[in-house]
Design a protein around this motif. Structure first.
Motif, mmCIF file in Angstrom:
data_model
loop_
_atom_site.group_PDB
_atom_site.id
_atom_site.type_symbol
_atom_site.label_atom_id
_atom_site.label_comp_id
_atom_site.label_asym_id
_atom_site.label_seq_id
_atom_site.Cartn_x
_atom_site.Cartn_y
_atom_site.Cartn_z
ATOM 1 N N ASP A 1 -1.512 -0.343 11.711
ATOM 2 C CA ASP A 1 -1.673 0.581 12.832
ATOM 3 C C ASP A 1 -2.781 0.106 13.764
ATOM 4 O O ASP A 1 -2.741 0.339 14.981
ATOM 5 C CB ASP A 1 -1.999 1.985 12.314
ATOM 6 N N THR A 2 -3.787 -0.562 13.179
ATOM 7 C CA THR A 2 -4.908 -1.070 13.970
ATOM 8 C C THR A 2 -4.537 -2.342 14.716
ATOM 9 O O THR A 2 -5.156 -2.666 15.734
ATOM 10 C CB THR A 2 -6.112 -1.357 13.044
ATOM 11 N N GLY A 3 -3.527 -3.100 14.195
ATOM 12 C CA GLY A 3 -3.117 -4.318 14.884
ATOM 13 C C GLY A 3 -2.901 -5.529 14.004
ATOM 14 O O GLY A 3 -2.674 -6.631 14.511
ATOM 15 N N LEU A 4 -2.968 -5.364 12.675
ATOM 16 C CA LEU A 4 -2.715 -6.494 11.785
ATOM 17 C C LEU A 4 -1.308 -7.036 12.021
ATOM 18 O O LEU A 4 -0.345 -6.274 12.071
ATOM 19 C CB LEU A 4 -2.865 -6.064 10.318
ATOM 20 N N LYS B 1 -1.338 -1.516 -6.125
ATOM 21 C CA LYS B 1 -0.529 -1.210 -4.932
ATOM 22 C C LYS B 1 -0.834 0.174 -4.375
ATOM 23 O O LYS B 1 -0.679 0.415 -3.172
ATOM 24 C CB LYS B 1 0.952 -1.355 -5.250
ATOM 25 N N GLU B 2 -1.303 1.079 -5.244
ATOM 26 C CA GLU B 2 -1.637 2.423 -4.777
ATOM 27 C C GLU B 2 -2.791 2.406 -3.777
ATOM 28 O O GLU B 2 -2.916 3.311 -2.942
ATOM 29 C CB GLU B 2 -2.008 3.324 -5.959
ATOM 30 N N LYS B 3 -3.624 1.362 -3.855
ATOM 31 C CA LYS B 3 -4.721 1.211 -2.904
ATOM 32 C C LYS B 3 -4.331 0.282 -1.762
ATOM 33 O O LYS B 3 -4.645 0.554 -0.595
ATOM 34 C CB LYS B 3 -5.960 0.657 -3.612
ATOM 35 N N LEU B 4 -3.642 -0.811 -2.092
ATOM 36 C CA LEU B 4 -3.340 -1.827 -1.084
ATOM 37 C C LEU B 4 -2.369 -1.330 -0.025
ATOM 38 O O LEU B 4 -2.595 -1.528 1.179
ATOM 39 C CB LEU B 4 -2.777 -3.075 -1.762
ATOM 40 N N LEU B 5 -1.280 -0.693 -0.436
ATOM 41 C CA LEU B 5 -0.232 -0.331 0.520
ATOM 42 C C LEU B 5 -0.709 0.641 1.595
ATOM 43 O O LEU B 5 -0.426 0.434 2.782
ATOM 44 C CB LEU B 5 0.984 0.228 -0.219
ATOM 45 N N PRO B 6 -1.468 1.678 1.247
ATOM 46 C CA PRO B 6 -1.992 2.539 2.321
ATOM 47 C C PRO B 6 -2.950 1.808 3.254
ATOM 48 O O PRO B 6 -2.956 2.060 4.470
ATOM 49 C CB PRO B 6 -2.715 3.656 1.552
ATOM 50 N N MET B 7 -3.750 0.879 2.684
ATOM 51 C CA MET B 7 -4.669 0.127 3.542
ATOM 52 C C MET B 7 -3.901 -0.796 4.478
ATOM 53 O O MET B 7 -4.267 -0.948 5.649
ATOM 54 C CB MET B 7 -5.650 -0.671 2.681
ATOM 55 N N LEU B 8 -2.835 -1.414 3.963
ATOM 56 C CA LEU B 8 -2.009 -2.253 4.832
ATOM 57 C C LEU B 8 -1.440 -1.443 5.990
ATOM 58 O O LEU B 8 -1.412 -1.907 7.138
ATOM 59 C CB LEU B 8 -0.875 -2.885 4.030
ATOM 60 N N SER B 9 -0.975 -0.252 5.697
ATOM 61 C CA SER B 9 -0.433 0.611 6.753
ATOM 62 C C SER B 9 -1.498 0.925 7.798
ATOM 63 O O SER B 9 -1.245 0.874 9.005
ATOM 64 C CB SER B 9 0.107 1.907 6.147
ATOM 65 N N CYS B 10 -2.694 1.228 7.315
ATOM 66 C CA CYS B 10 -3.809 1.516 8.221
ATOM 67 C C CYS B 10 -4.122 0.312 9.084
ATOM 68 O O CYS B 10 -4.286 0.424 10.301
ATOM 69 C CB CYS B 10 -5.020 1.937 7.403
ATOM 70 N N TRP B 11 -4.194 -0.867 8.458
ATOM 71 C CA TRP B 11 -4.539 -2.076 9.197
ATOM 72 C C TRP B 11 -3.432 -2.473 10.177
ATOM 73 O O TRP B 11 -3.711 -2.981 11.258
ATOM 74 C CB TRP B 11 -4.842 -3.209 8.226
ATOM 75 N N GLN C 1 -12.225 -2.722 12.158
ATOM 76 C CA GLN C 1 -13.067 -3.126 13.281
ATOM 77 C C GLN C 1 -12.834 -4.595 13.624
ATOM 78 O O GLN C 1 -12.752 -4.973 14.802
ATOM 79 C CB GLN C 1 -14.539 -2.895 12.929
ATOM 80 N N VAL C 2 -12.725 -5.429 12.594
ATOM 81 C CA VAL C 2 -12.476 -6.855 12.823
ATOM 82 C C VAL C 2 -11.104 -7.059 13.461
ATOM 83 O O VAL C 2 -10.958 -7.830 14.420
ATOM 84 C CB VAL C 2 -12.570 -7.636 11.495
ATOM 85 N N ILE C 3 -10.103 -6.373 12.946
ATOM 86 C CA ILE C 3 -8.747 -6.504 13.486
ATOM 87 C C ILE C 3 -8.707 -6.070 14.943
ATOM 88 O O ILE C 3 -8.103 -6.744 15.800
ATOM 89 C CB ILE C 3 -7.764 -5.683 12.633
ATOM 90 N N GLU C 4 -9.339 -4.960 15.246
ATOM 91 C CA GLU C 4 -9.371 -4.476 16.633
ATOM 92 C C GLU C 4 -10.052 -5.477 17.553
ATOM 93 O O GLU C 4 -9.601 -5.712 18.685
ATOM 94 C CB GLU C 4 -10.088 -3.126 16.701
#
Length: 278
Positions: free
Chosen positions: A208-211, A196-206, A172-175
């Motif tokens: 996609d949002t615009g990070l 990394k099992e948690k961070l890497l998927p979140m990075l991908s998500c973020w 939401q913040v990134i958007e």
């Protein structure tokens, strides 16, 4: 030569230096380009820009927004405009939550036997108030010897006076930042301490949002700069860096602290500067 420090705080949030005093300090430290990224507020940006101009320093207006509640994911936004109504409205809601949280923590400290002038603290910090203000008040009254001690014993996560923040998602913040034309960057990823099992998927998500960037050169990432830089460049994220300077206590970084390791600082800062100007 550009010597950047792109993560700094002023008295507009929980820093100890007003923007003009910060610019003076940076000039003495031979920092030539800086960004003020106060917590959840744009209040110090005009004074910081004026101070930078007066001293011949390059300036990128920024903000640091807290997300994900207790997970404490921080998103830096570069190239923000202090007149952006949508962003100001978003930050106003966060400001109200900050005030509520300080009152709640003040009540808990009162129950522990620490009498603090919470309303005075709120009045003295009308733009952005946080736990460091409570910690400094505790130190001034002799309840603790330092700000780190106040966090370690009372104000840190899981301690007796801690109150969690309400959850606003990082996406939401990134958007919001992207919609305002700003450059969203994940702050100090090493402090998350996520596998990394948690961070890497979140990075991908973020992403996609615009990070758009990763704060690689932060004191909290020390010892792992090369790994974070490799990750950023592999994913096409801009590399940024900064000291996270708040005051001279050393609890956070010192101006320019990461520059001796940040060999591509000139190119990276210039890339961010161009992206922020767009």
């Amino acid at each position: 030569m550009i010597r950047p420090d792109l993560h700094m705080h002023t008295t507009a949030s929980d820093g100890a230096f007003a923007p003009s005093a910060l610019a003076r300090l940076l000039q003495r430290a031979d920092i030539t380009c800086f960004s003020v990224t106060d917590h959840d507020t744009l209040a110090g940006l005009k004074d910081a820009a004026d101070a930078a101009y007066d001293r011949g320093l390059a300036f990128i207006p920024g903000v640091e927004i807290s997300a994900e509640g207790e997970a404490e994911v921080h998103i830096l936004g570069y190239g923000v405009r202090e007149t952006d109504k949508a962003l100001l409205g978003f930050l106003e809601k966060m400001h109200e939550e900050r005030q509520w949280r300080i009152r709640e923590m003040g009540e808990k400290l009162e129950q522990l036997g620490f009498s603090l002038p919470v309303e005075e603290i709120l009045s003295a910090n009308p733009q952005s108030v946080g736990r460091p203000h409570l910690a400094r008040a505790m130190m001034e009254r002799g309840y603790v010897e330092s700000v780190p001690e106040a966090f370690d014993r009372y104000l840190g996560k899981g301690r007796a006076a801690y109150v969690p923040r309400e959850r606003v998602s990082a996406s939401q913040v990134i958007e919001m930042l992207k919609s305002c034309g700003a450059v969203p960057v994940l702050a100090h990823p090493g402090l998350l301490k996520w596998p990394k099992e948690k961070l890497l998927p979140m990075l991908s998500c973020w992403q996609d949002t615009g990070l758009m960037g990763l704060e690689v050169y932060h004191p909290g990432n020390r010892g792992a700069y090369s790994q974070w830089e490799r990750l950023a460049r592999q994913r096409g994220l801009m590399v940024t860096g900064g000291s996270d300077f708040h005051d001279i206590s050393g609890h956070h970084g010192k101006p320019g602290e990461t520059l001796s390791d940040w060999h591509s600082a000139l190119e990276d800062a210039w890339m961010l500067f161009r992206a922020a100007r767009k």
